[in-house]
Design a protein around this motif. Structure first.
Motif, mmCIF file in Angstrom:
data_model
loop_
_atom_site.group_PDB
_atom_site.id
_atom_site.type_symbol
_atom_site.label_atom_id
_atom_site.label_comp_id
_atom_site.label_asym_id
_atom_site.label_seq_id
_atom_site.Cartn_x
_atom_site.Cartn_y
_atom_site.Cartn_z
ATOM 1 N N LEU A 163 50.408 67.023 87.716
ATOM 2 C CA LEU A 163 51.488 67.371 86.800
ATOM 3 C C LEU A 163 52.354 66.127 86.611
ATOM 4 O O LEU A 163 53.228 65.845 87.432
ATOM 5 N N PRO A 164 52.097 65.369 85.549
ATOM 6 C CA PRO A 164 52.931 64.182 85.301
ATOM 7 C C PRO A 164 54.398 64.591 85.145
ATOM 8 O O PRO A 164 54.709 65.616 84.534
ATOM 9 N N MET A 165 55.284 63.777 85.699
ATOM 10 C CA MET A 165 56.699 64.120 85.656
ATOM 11 C C MET A 165 57.240 64.126 84.225
ATOM 12 O O MET A 165 58.140 64.904 83.911
ATOM 13 N N ARG B 252 60.398 81.433 86.383
ATOM 14 C CA ARG B 252 59.184 82.148 85.966
ATOM 15 C C ARG B 252 58.638 81.549 84.661
ATOM 16 O O ARG B 252 57.429 81.434 84.468
ATOM 17 N N GLY B 253 59.533 81.181 83.738
ATOM 18 C CA GLY B 253 59.100 80.556 82.499
ATOM 19 C C GLY B 253 58.407 79.221 82.741
ATOM 20 O O GLY B 253 57.395 78.905 82.101
ATOM 21 N N VAL C 148 53.580 75.784 82.988
ATOM 22 C CA VAL C 148 52.659 74.904 83.729
ATOM 23 C C VAL C 148 51.250 75.481 83.671
ATOM 24 O O VAL C 148 50.280 74.761 83.410
ATOM 25 N N GLU C 149 51.133 76.788 83.893
ATOM 26 C CA GLU C 149 49.805 77.410 83.875
ATOM 27 C C GLU C 149 49.152 77.276 82.492
ATOM 28 O O GLU C 149 47.972 76.932 82.390
ATOM 29 N N PHE D 162 48.115 77.585 88.336
ATOM 30 C CA PHE D 162 49.402 78.208 88.660
ATOM 31 C C PHE D 162 50.026 77.484 89.845
ATOM 32 O O PHE D 162 49.348 77.206 90.837
ATOM 33 N N ARG D 163 51.298 77.200 89.745
ATOM 34 C CA ARG D 163 52.069 76.672 90.860
ATOM 35 C C ARG D 163 53.420 77.355 90.851
ATOM 36 O O ARG D 163 54.072 77.481 89.809
#
Length: 179
Positions: free
Chosen positions: A20-22, A59-60, A65-66, A72-73
């Motif tokens: 996950l690139p910042m 949650r959003g 991300v998913e 999922f994280r």
């Protein structure tokens, strides 16, 4: 109404999985209405002002991300005051801040779950629950643990993400800066 939050994502950019690139992390937060966004190191630490409810924002972000990354994280956030209180409440002597951690949990574990987790071996490592935080101190560092924080977390029945005290202090500092 916006509120400042320290936002943490669990288990990204470690061991070559869940990349996950910042820059993307910041973009996803901005797409959900966050402002004044700053990230710290590549392990998913972000400070930002979020619209509305912090839990709904978390949650959003999980969903974003998913959808964008295909995995999922979990996301956990706290106000800067809650993070500072967790640091102040750290119950262990700090021999080295890199050996002491706060694991920010999604919920407070039950007394029964804490009792069950107490049965797990820890060697010279120590852990303690205060509200929604699990405090950890590794005798030889997290890279050579005698206790398994993952096993303890499974026994507690709640997920979370841990940061060493150096990172916790830095996030508090970043949250206190005027954007």
């Amino acid at each position: 109404m916006e509120q400042r939050r320290v936002v943490l994502v669990r288990a990204v950019n470690v061991g070559g999985t869940a990349t996950l690139p910042m820059a993307l992390w910041r973009d996803l937060a901005a797409s959900l209405g966050a402002s004044d966004i700053v990230t710290y190191i590549a392990s998913g630490n972000m400070v930002c002002s979020v619209p509305g409810d912090g839990q709904a924002f978390d949650r959003g972000l999980e969903q974003a991300v998913e959808q964008r990354c295909g995995f999922f994280r979990g996301v956990v956030s706290r106000t800067p005051q809650e993070v500072a209180a967790a640091l102040e409440q750290h119950p262990f002597e700090i021999v080295d801040p890199a050996f002491s951690y706060v694991c920010f949990l999604n919920a407070e574990p039950t007394e029964e779950a804490v009792a069950a987790a107490r049965e797990l071996p820890t060697g010279e490592g120590r852990w303690h629950i205060i509200g929604r935080e699990m405090h950890l101190r590794y005798a030889r560092g997290a890279g050579r643990p005698q206790m398994s924080d993952a096993a303890i977390g499974r026994a507690l029945g709640v997920s979370g993400t841990a940061r060493n005290l150096r990172t916790v202090r830095r996030l508090i500092d970043l949250a206190g800066r005027t954007p």
